[in-house]
Write a protein that holds these residues in place. Sequence first.
Motif, PDB file in Angstrom:
ATOM      1  N   UNK A 218       9.746  37.758  17.951  1.00  0.00           N
ATOM      2  CA  UNK A 218      10.813  36.912  17.943  1.00  0.00           C
ATOM      3  C   UNK A 218      11.861  36.832  19.071  1.00  0.00           C
ATOM      4  N   UNK A 219      11.124  36.803  20.237  1.00  0.00           N
ATOM      5  CA  UNK A 219      11.961  36.707  21.439  1.00  0.00           C
ATOM      6  C   UNK A 219      10.985  36.285  22.383  1.00  0.00           C
TER       7      UNK A 219
ATOM      8  N   UNK B 205      13.706  45.138  13.583  1.00  0.00           N
ATOM      9  CA  UNK B 205      13.510  44.588  14.850  1.00  0.00           C
ATOM     10  C   UNK B 205      13.097  45.806  15.619  1.00  0.00           C
ATOM     11  N   UNK B 206      11.878  45.600  16.316  1.00  0.00           N
ATOM     12  CA  UNK B 206      11.341  46.682  16.959  1.00  0.00           C
ATOM     13  C   UNK B 206      11.354  46.330  18.713  1.00  0.00           C
ATOM     14  N   UNK B 207      12.263  46.962  19.410  1.00  0.00           N
ATOM     15  CA  UNK B 207      12.270  46.613  20.632  1.00  0.00           C
ATOM     16  C   UNK B 207      11.018  47.226  21.423  1.00  0.00           C
ATOM     17  N   UNK B 208      10.139  46.434  21.780  1.00  0.00           N
ATOM     18  CA  UNK B 208       8.746  47.007  22.157  1.00  0.00           C
ATOM     19  C   UNK B 208       8.702  46.732  23.880  1.00  0.00           C
TER      20      UNK B 208
ATOM     21  N   UNK C  66      -3.270  36.217  19.635  1.00  0.00           N
ATOM     22  CA  UNK C  66      -3.413  37.203  18.552  1.00  0.00           C
ATOM     23  C   UNK C  66      -2.343  36.704  17.382  1.00  0.00           C
ATOM     24  N   UNK C  67      -3.008  36.323  16.243  1.00  0.00           N
ATOM     25  CA  UNK C  67      -1.949  35.630  15.502  1.00  0.00           C
ATOM     26  C   UNK C  67      -0.878  36.387  14.739  1.00  0.00           C
ATOM     27  N   UNK C  68      -1.177  37.864  14.693  1.00  0.00           N
ATOM     28  CA  UNK C  68      -0.232  38.896  14.078  1.00  0.00           C
ATOM     29  C   UNK C  68       0.731  39.006  14.764  1.00  0.00           C
ATOM     30  N   UNK C  69       0.391  39.402  16.183  1.00  0.00           N
ATOM     31  CA  UNK C  69       1.386  39.386  17.348  1.00  0.00           C
ATOM     32  C   UNK C  69       2.527  38.116  17.384  1.00  0.00           C
ATOM     33  N   UNK C  70       1.719  36.952  17.620  1.00  0.00           N
ATOM     34  CA  UNK C  70       2.314  36.103  17.925  1.00  0.00           C
ATOM     35  C   UNK C  70       3.492  35.495  16.683  1.00  0.00           C
TER      36      UNK C  70
ATOM     37  N   UNK D   5       9.720  42.754  24.612  1.00  0.00           N
ATOM     38  CA  UNK D   5       9.927  41.743  23.581  1.00  0.00           C
ATOM     39  C   UNK D   5      10.311  42.374  22.134  1.00  0.00           C
ATOM     40  N   UNK D   6      10.712  41.531  21.357  1.00  0.00           N
ATOM     41  CA  UNK D   6      11.071  42.014  19.992  1.00  0.00           C
ATOM     42  C   UNK D   6      10.188  41.617  19.037  1.00  0.00           C
TER      43      UNK D   6
END
Length: 129
Positions: free
Chosen positions: A55-56, A8-11, A47-51, A71-72
């Motif tokens: 997961x948040x 999980x990458x907190x971005x 953007x399909x890869x992002x969406x 977001x996560x």
Amino acid sequence: MMSMKDYEVNTAVLFHTGFADGECNRLMFEGMKEKIVNDIRSAFEKDSTLSQNITSNLDFTFSGYKVKVEYTFSCHDENEAEAESFSNYCLQNIREGLQEKGYTMEKVTCEAGEMDMAWLDRLETMWFG
């Protein structure tokens, strides 16, 4: 062969909204916040890869004429650095489109942590003993 793990990458992404300081801008900016949120949100959703990997909720915080989106981003990768790099890479795909609308990406921070899979272990123990 390295084993892949779930991360999980907190971005957090800081955008400048293109507004310059000025009396009428400040009033106008208040009325533009909803449009700004919608513009940025729809770029993420298109953007399909992002969406697929977010997961948040997208969390928007305004500060001056800047907006921070947090977001996560969840992914399956070899290590934390790779996961952080993938999250950042996916953002670059929407950078240009947002830039054309006047939103400049000023700063991106990605902090990855291993996904807590303990709940899965507990579930397996319950089901399979």
